[in-house]
Write a protein that holds these residues in place. Structure first.
Motif, PDB file in Angstrom:
ATOM      1  N   GLU A   1       0.778  -1.170  -0.263  1.00  0.00           N
ATOM      2  CA  GLU A   1      -0.087   0.428  -0.399  1.00  0.00           C
ATOM      3  C   GLU A   1       0.934   1.259  -0.098  1.00  0.00           C
ATOM      4  OE1 GLU A   1      -3.579   0.045   1.805  1.00  0.00           O
ATOM      5  OE2 GLU A   1      -4.053  -1.852   1.176  1.00  0.00           O
ATOM      6  N   THR A   2       1.892   0.803   0.486  1.00  0.00           N
ATOM      7  CA  THR A   2       2.596   2.407   0.482  1.00  0.00           C
ATOM      8  C   THR A   2       3.547   2.389  -0.598  1.00  0.00           C
ATOM      9  OG1 THR A   2       3.452   1.725   2.639  1.00  0.00           O
ATOM     10  CG2 THR A   2       4.845   2.943   1.429  1.00  0.00           C
ATOM     11  N   VAL A   3       3.819   1.732  -1.562  1.00  0.00           N
ATOM     12  CA  VAL A   3       4.293   1.128  -2.905  1.00  0.00           C
ATOM     13  C   VAL A   3       3.300   2.252  -3.081  1.00  0.00           C
ATOM     14  CG1 VAL A   3       5.940   1.160  -5.032  1.00  0.00           C
ATOM     15  CG2 VAL A   3       5.935  -0.266  -2.318  1.00  0.00           C
ATOM     16  N   ALA A   4       2.182   1.737  -3.636  1.00  0.00           N
ATOM     17  CA  ALA A   4       1.444   1.934  -4.766  1.00  0.00           C
ATOM     18  C   ALA A   4       0.544   3.332  -4.153  1.00  0.00           C
ATOM     19  CB  ALA A   4       0.254   0.584  -4.687  1.00  0.00           C
ATOM     20  N   GLN A   5      -0.032   3.450  -3.035  1.00  0.00           N
ATOM     21  CA  GLN A   5      -0.071   4.852  -3.043  1.00  0.00           C
ATOM     22  C   GLN A   5       0.314   6.175  -4.008  1.00  0.00           C
ATOM     23  OE1 GLN A   5      -1.760   5.218   0.654  1.00  0.00           O
ATOM     24  NE2 GLN A   5      -2.511   7.327  -0.889  1.00  0.00           N
ATOM     25  N   GLY A   6      -0.820   6.514  -4.709  1.00  0.00           N
ATOM     26  CA  GLY A   6      -1.074   7.184  -5.416  1.00  0.00           C
ATOM     27  C   GLY A   6      -0.075   7.208  -7.348  1.00  0.00           C
ATOM     28  N   ARG A   7       0.491   5.923  -6.721  1.00  0.00           N
ATOM     29  CA  ARG A   7       0.966   5.165  -8.483  1.00  0.00           C
ATOM     30  C   ARG A   7      -0.238   4.038  -8.605  1.00  0.00           C
ATOM     31  NH1 ARG A   7       5.141   5.415  -3.249  1.00  0.00           N
ATOM     32  NH2 ARG A   7       5.880   7.325  -4.297  1.00  0.00           N
ATOM     33  N   ASP A   8       0.246   3.712  -9.746  1.00  0.00           N
ATOM     34  CA  ASP A   8      -0.481   2.603 -10.736  1.00  0.00           C
ATOM     35  C   ASP A   8      -0.294   0.750  -9.908  1.00  0.00           C
ATOM     36  OD1 ASP A   8      -0.935   1.245 -13.482  1.00  0.00           O
ATOM     37  OD2 ASP A   8      -0.557   0.185 -12.401  1.00  0.00           O
ATOM     38  N   ALA A   9      -1.074   0.850  -9.616  1.00  0.00           N
ATOM     39  CA  ALA A   9      -0.899  -0.516  -8.005  1.00  0.00           C
ATOM     40  C   ALA A   9      -0.247  -1.803  -9.375  1.00  0.00           C
ATOM     41  CB  ALA A   9      -3.214  -0.972  -7.812  1.00  0.00           C
ATOM     42  N   LYS A  10      -1.182  -1.826 -10.285  1.00  0.00           N
ATOM     43  CA  LYS A  10      -0.799  -3.136 -11.276  1.00  0.00           C
ATOM     44  C   LYS A  10       0.920  -3.066 -11.130  1.00  0.00           C
ATOM     45  CE  LYS A  10      -1.235  -7.364 -13.821  1.00  0.00           C
ATOM     46  NZ  LYS A  10      -1.523  -8.032 -12.573  1.00  0.00           N
ATOM     47  N   ILE A  11       1.270  -2.134 -11.807  1.00  0.00           N
ATOM     48  CA  ILE A  11       2.675  -1.734 -11.871  1.00  0.00           C
ATOM     49  C   ILE A  11       3.393  -1.779 -10.105  1.00  0.00           C
ATOM     50  CG2 ILE A  11       4.878  -0.133 -12.077  1.00  0.00           C
ATOM     51  CD1 ILE A  11       3.305   1.146 -14.235  1.00  0.00           C
ATOM     52  N   ALA A  12       2.782  -1.044  -9.274  1.00  0.00           N
ATOM     53  CA  ALA A  12       3.533  -1.545  -7.447  1.00  0.00           C
ATOM     54  C   ALA A  12       3.547  -3.071  -8.122  1.00  0.00           C
ATOM     55  CB  ALA A  12       2.546  -0.323  -6.898  1.00  0.00           C
ATOM     56  N   ALA A  13       2.399  -3.828  -7.653  1.00  0.00           N
ATOM     57  CA  ALA A  13       2.325  -5.237  -7.291  1.00  0.00           C
ATOM     58  C   ALA A  13       3.207  -5.920  -8.101  1.00  0.00           C
ATOM     59  CB  ALA A  13       1.168  -5.714  -7.838  1.00  0.00           C
ATOM     60  N   ASN A  14       3.807  -5.520  -9.081  1.00  0.00           N
ATOM     61  CA  ASN A  14       4.743  -6.591 -10.398  1.00  0.00           C
ATOM     62  C   ASN A  14       6.350  -5.958  -9.058  1.00  0.00           C
ATOM     63  OD1 ASN A  14       2.912  -7.440 -11.367  1.00  0.00           O
ATOM     64  ND2 ASN A  14       3.157  -5.729 -13.268  1.00  0.00           N
ATOM     65  N   TRP A  15       6.427  -5.735  -8.577  1.00  0.00           N
ATOM     66  CA  TRP A  15       7.779  -4.841  -7.807  1.00  0.00           C
ATOM     67  C   TRP A  15       7.782  -5.375  -6.968  1.00  0.00           C
ATOM     68  CZ3 TRP A  15      12.405  -2.868  -9.819  1.00  0.00           C
ATOM     69  CH2 TRP A  15      12.332  -2.436 -10.766  1.00  0.00           C
ATOM     70  N   VAL A  16       6.445  -5.409  -5.846  1.00  0.00           N
ATOM     71  CA  VAL A  16       6.098  -6.009  -5.098  1.00  0.00           C
ATOM     72  C   VAL A  16       6.795  -7.684  -5.388  1.00  0.00           C
ATOM     73  CG1 VAL A  16       4.748  -7.048  -2.953  1.00  0.00           C
ATOM     74  CG2 VAL A  16       5.511  -3.637  -3.766  1.00  0.00           C
TER      75      VAL A  16
END
Lengths: 482, 495, 95
Positions: free
Chosen positions: A338-353
């Protein structure tokens, strides 16, 4: 499709119920002011109440009660506004009072349910019979002296929640999934740390077997299993043992057994001289526990988001059900995401995590709780990609540098000059150099060998140490070749 | 006048006026203990050095003008109250050498108010008994004796026999005691002194060796009703360390002693007229009621229909709780351990408890274990709990119409040490008038009211509403005034 | 209900009190005397009566979750009949 184990006489179904003892997260014990922290020197976290000294009396800890109520609410269970503590009487070296204070007849939490997820993507609801508060016993050490057992009372009086399921599980997988899900819910609620290595969660596993369509047969209880994997193994081992007993014309005796993890079998606990007779009766030192509905309502209003709700929200954010499942398994993972995805693209954040971060955790043998890259930094990295400062390739390089140094992406970009080149003039100059140096290949390309296009792009990127903006490099190669 | 002859109130005034010091008062008591205790066996542990040190410190405080309500008063502590650093035995071999590192709340309250502790006094083992003959430290002798038979040694009653005998013989100005079925009131009556079991929850149970948790209450014994009131005020009070402690204000009980009984309605339960009660007890009871009427009270017959079931109910509830409360005496963390060379843990438990507990304690643990065991719980324990509820309801209904209830305190005067020992049930009948107040959680006061034909003291009992000790003290003081009880025991200090 | 000797032994075992063989008969007689006397309670009609467990307060008071106790192993162990370092010691228990 029902899970079965094949015996000589055909398939057998399994019937499994779990009694989970979960240590309540609290500073002090259930009925005394001694500390609960793990790993202290023996008998240092012991009050005279915990040691059962003459004249000592129990006084209940409000937060332990609140934790039980929160857990009940998290299990969508009935909260009993009137409950009571009973004494369970038996003698044991690590039971100082000669009785355990527990809620036998009137538990604080009544029936509830847990939805478990299975490998094939299906879900199943497992009933919760009850949850009650009780004291833990002390610890006996049997391996310190040839003829003596040593007693440490640090755990004596620590608050436990005993969470009893209905016999609704039918396979080792379901038992494992139930325990996984229960642990997940407790950890989300913050009511138990779920640390099975430290004994914060232990399961008593009730197993019986039957032929399809039969009523329940006699069950056995496998005591104190301390990991999810062992629970699944114990279920299987105990079911196979019972099938063998039945098939050889014997009768399964209701008894308490232990799981021998080394040999992968269950064995009978040393038979007691006495049949158990716990002589439960209401603890006369403790009036009934009466809760205000308004207090329960307050606790309910302040509950955190639970895994099922969070998973649904992630799906709504555009993640696949699988990704949502993985990211919500651990509260810490979800928080990181959630910290990574905050205000960003959730899908991209999920892939990186789920991709680079998980790989880095594995490689560095760290954990999501103490991650190799801070969530804030990974978020910044995503921003640097988005604004074009970094290409995907550069971003991977920066990420690895973050793992190595722990520095912020900004600092790494500056130090190593990893900023992406977007100056088309400069790029075209380098492309021109590459083409000039490879005149033969240019000729081949022009005679129709178009797959050499990638070669020119690669050579350019190589010459630019990977810092060229891939789209602009592409454009330049195309332009100068035409 | 000998210093040990002071009442508690008198001693407070004498100390305040500088007529004597706490050190002198304490020394006088220690001398009396030295002289008489070998015969009475009231004290299990005499704490002479500590007492003198406390007395000197108390005198110093008084000189500095910071005297507490009990400043410098020498008291005896029932050996059921844990006292920090001082051996606490509960009258049992199993705790023969137990030194608690903590202080009971009640004894701590007394120290806070300036009291001096002379020592720990004898009791029936784990407070189980009505004659103080079950103590592992030997029986206590009643300082009174029969006029026509002075050689028969009498029991002081129990379980607080040491407390009552010490106070009656002037070996302490007052004493702490506890009462689970009559253990304050019965020995007080047998020894010709006053004693009150307050409302359940009035005194903290923290640090008192438990017998039956839902019935145990601490209270004082002293030579006057007012002295009991003074002590109870210090002993009482809310204690967060006891979940059954009542968070209610503590009134000035001594002030209530002077209230009088004019206009009060006094209940006289017809079920307490038991067959076989000696006529002189019946007469004393009637006399007591007449005294109250003479002072302006009205007496009314009431009914407490379940009275006859109280004693058997008690002998299920109390042993059941005791069987669990006494499980902690297992030879592992404190107290006696008995083991054979090859004892396993169970054998160690069984030998320890067989050697450490006396016959009466074992009997009650056995009964208690049985009535809680599978298959018998409903027929015995649950049944008893229900009858207990009915007994409580009887009192609730009666107290709708009366302010207090007056009954005899005991069905007989003190008996001989060798009498009534054959059959446990005969001994249990001693508590027939007192046990109801424990089951209902109500305050009960025993006050000396007269002598029987043999010259032995007899007491009356005043039972009050929950947390209305003030009315109980008012009625008790009225009886005391009218009775003008001046008889003295044969064995006493200063003679 | 009266107790036979087997029951007396069973209760003594549950209560962890060693009974010598010669004590069993006497204990049996005493317990049966008491139980016979208690038997009169069966005559009381308790239909619909709520059992009364405790003496006083109607509900528990709840204390704050603060560490206020412990940290005194020497005091906890001081009265122990047998100890080994920081532990209480008992004959070896086989599970």
């Amino acid at each position: 499709m029902t899970y079965t184990i094949d015996g000589k006489t055909g398939p057998w179904e399994l019937v499994i119920g779990l009694e989970v003892h979960a240590q309540v997260t609290s500073q002090a014990k259930l009925f005394s002011g001694a500390a609960t922290a793990f790993g202290a020197e023996p008998n240092t976290q012991v009050s005279f109440v915990d040691a059962g000294f003459p004249g000592m009396l129990p006084v209940i800890n409000r937060d332990c009660v609140a934790q039980a109520v929160r857990t009940g609410l998290g299990l969508k269970a009935q909260v009993n506004l009137w409950s009571r503590f009973d004494r369970k009487n038996y003698f044991y070296a690590d039971l100082p009072q000669g009785y355990q204070i527990s809620q036998y007849a009137h538990p604080i939490i009544g029936t509830g349910a847990i939805e478990i997820e299975l490998q094939d993507g299906s879900t199943k609801t497992i009933g919760i019979t009850r949850l009650h508060l009780e004291q833990d016993a002390g610890k006996s050490l049997h391996d310190q002296h040839p003829t003596k057992s040593y007693i440490d009372l640090n755990r004596s009086g620590v608050a436990l929640m005993e969470i009893v399921s209905e016999p609704d599980m039918r396979s080792p997988e379901e038992a494992g999934a139930y325990l996984t899900k229960l642990r997940q819910i407790l950890r989300y609620l913050g009511t138990c740390d779920g640390n099975m290595d430290e004994g914060s969660m232990r399961a008593d596993v009730n197993v019986s077997v039957r032929k399809a369509g039969e009523d329940y047969r006699t069950r056995c209880e496998v005591k104190n299993v301390n990991s999810i994997r062992f629970v699944m193994q114990a279920v299987e081992a105990e079911a196979r043992r019972q099938i063998e007993v039945w098939e050889e014309g014997g009768e399964v005796q209701q008894e308490t057994r232990l799981f021998d993890t080394a040999r992968g079998v269950t064995r009978s606990m040393r038979s007691k001289e006495d049949a158990h007779d716990y002589r439960y009766f209401p603890d006369p030192d403790l009036p009934p526990l009466v809760l205000e509905q308004s207090w329960v309502d307050q606790l309910k209003a302040s509950l955190p988001e639970l895994p099922d709700a969070r998973r649904a929200r992630y799906v709504a954010m555009g993640l696949s059900p699988y990704d949502a499942h993985v990211l919500t398994l651990e509260k810490e993972t979800a928080a990181y995401f959630e910290t990574v995805a905050q205000g960003r693209d959730a899908k991209i954040a999920a892939n990186w995590v789920m991709g680079d971060l998980f790989a880095a955790i594995n490689r560095t043998k760290t954990s999501i709780a103490e991650p190799p890259v801070k969530a804030e930094y990974l978020g910044t990295l995503l921003d640097l990609m988005k604004d074009g400062t970094l290409s995907g390739t550069l971003a991977k390089a920066v990420f690895e540098a973050m793992v190595e140094t722990g520095k912020s992406p900004g600092a790494i970009v500056e130090e190593r000059g990893l900023r992406q080149v977007t100056d088309t003039g400069a790029i075209e100059g380098i492309v021109a150099g590459v083409l000039a140096a490879n005149a033969d290949k240019v000729a081949e390309y022009k005679s129709g060998k178009e797959k050499l296009f990638g070669f020119f792009v690669g050579q350019t990127m190589k010459a630019m140490q990977g810092k060229g903006n891939p789209a602009l490099v592409n454009d330049a190669v195309k332009k100068l070749l035409s | 006048m000998h210093p040990t002859d002071f009442t508690l109130r008198g001693a407070i005034e004498a100390l305040n006026e500088g007529l004597l010091t706490s050190e002198e008062l304490t020394r006088a008591h220690l001398d009396a203990i030295q002289a008489l205790n070998p015969q009475l066996n009231a004290y299990v542990t005499v704490m002479a050095d500590q007492a003198l040190a406390q007395a000197k410190a108390s005198d110093a405080r008084r000189r500095e003008g910071i005297a507490g309500p009990l400043e410098g008063l020498p008291l005896a502590i029932k050996d059921l109250f844990c006292t920090a650093g001082a051996r606490t035995t509960a009258g049992s071999r199993i705790l023969e050498n137990f030194v608690p590192p903590y202080e009971s709340t009640v004894s701590g309250n007394l120290l806070r108010d300036g009291a001096v502790f002379l020592g720990k006094v004898n009791l029936d083992e784990f407070a189980m008994g009505s004659s103080n003959t079950t103590s592992s430290f030997g029986p206590v002798e009643n300082p009174w004796s029969r006029a026509n038979d002075p050689d028969t040694r009498l029991v002081p009653g129990g379980s607080s026999g040491g407390s009552a005998a010490a106070v009656a013989a002037r070996l302490a100005l007052g004493a702490t005691a506890t009462d689970t079925g009559g253990s304050i009131r019965q020995p007080a009556a047998f020894c010709g002194i006053a004693g009150i079991k307050p409302t359940y929850g009035r005194c903290s149970r923290f640090g008192i060796v438990a017998f039956a948790s839902s019935l145990d209450q601490a209270g004082p014994v002293a030579r006057t009703v007012e002295d009991c009131a003074i002590l109870l005020r210090s002993m009482s009070g809310f204690d967060p360390k006891d979940s059954t402690s009542a968070d209610v204000p503590v009134p000035d009980f001594a002030a209530a002693c002077a209230r009088g009984v004019k206009g009060l309605r006094i209940g006289v339960p017809k079920e307490y007229r038991l067959e076989g009660t000696p006529p002189e007890i019946e007469r004393l009871w009637e006399q007591g009621l007449q005294w109250l009427r003479d002072q302006g009270a009205e007496t009314v017959e009431i009914s407490l229909p379940h009275t006859k079931y109280a004693l058997p109910t008690y002998y299920i509830v109390a042993p059941a709780e005791a069987s669990s409360n006494l499980a902690r005496y297992d030879g592992v963390r404190f107290g006696l351990r008995e083991a054979a060379k090859d004892s396993d843990l169970k054998d160690l438990y069984e030998r320890t408890r067989a050697a450490g507990f006396g016959p009466e304690v074992k009997r009650r643990i056995m009964i208690g274990t049985y009535v809680l065991s599978a298959g018998y719980y409903d027929a015995y324990y649950l049944k008893a709990q229900k009858i207990r509820a009915l007994i409580k309801r009887d009192f609730d209904q009666a107290f709708a119409g009366v302010d207090a209830i007056v009954t005899p305190a005991t069905p007989s005067a003190a008996f001989g040490m060798d009498e009534k020992q054959d059959d446990p049930v005969t001994m249990y009948l001693n508590d027939v008038f007192t046990v109801t107040a424990n089951l209902a959680g109500l305050p009960g006061l025993a006050v000396p009211a007269g002598l029987d034909a043999q010259g032995l003291p007899l007491g009356l009992q005043v039972i009050g509403k929950a947390f209305d000790e003030e009315t109980v003290f008012a009625v008790g003081a009225a009886i005391e005034t009218a009775a003008d009880f001046r008889a003295l025991p044969r064995l006493r200090a200063g003679v | 209900m009266s107790l036979d000797t087997a029951m007396v032994r069973r209760i003594a075992s549950l209560a962890r009190i060693r009974l010598e063989e010669e004590e069993v008969g006497r204990m049996q007689a005493e317990l049966n005397g008491i139980l016979g006397w208690i038997e009169q309670l069966q005559a009381v009609d308790t239909t619909g009566v709520e059992p009364m467990a405790g003496g006083g307060a109607v509900s528990l008071r709840l204390r704050d979750d603060v560490v206020t106790d412990g940290g005194m192993p020497e005091k906890v162990l001081a009265n122990a009949p047998d100890r080994a370092g920081g532990y209480f010691a008992v004959p070896k228990v086989v599970e």
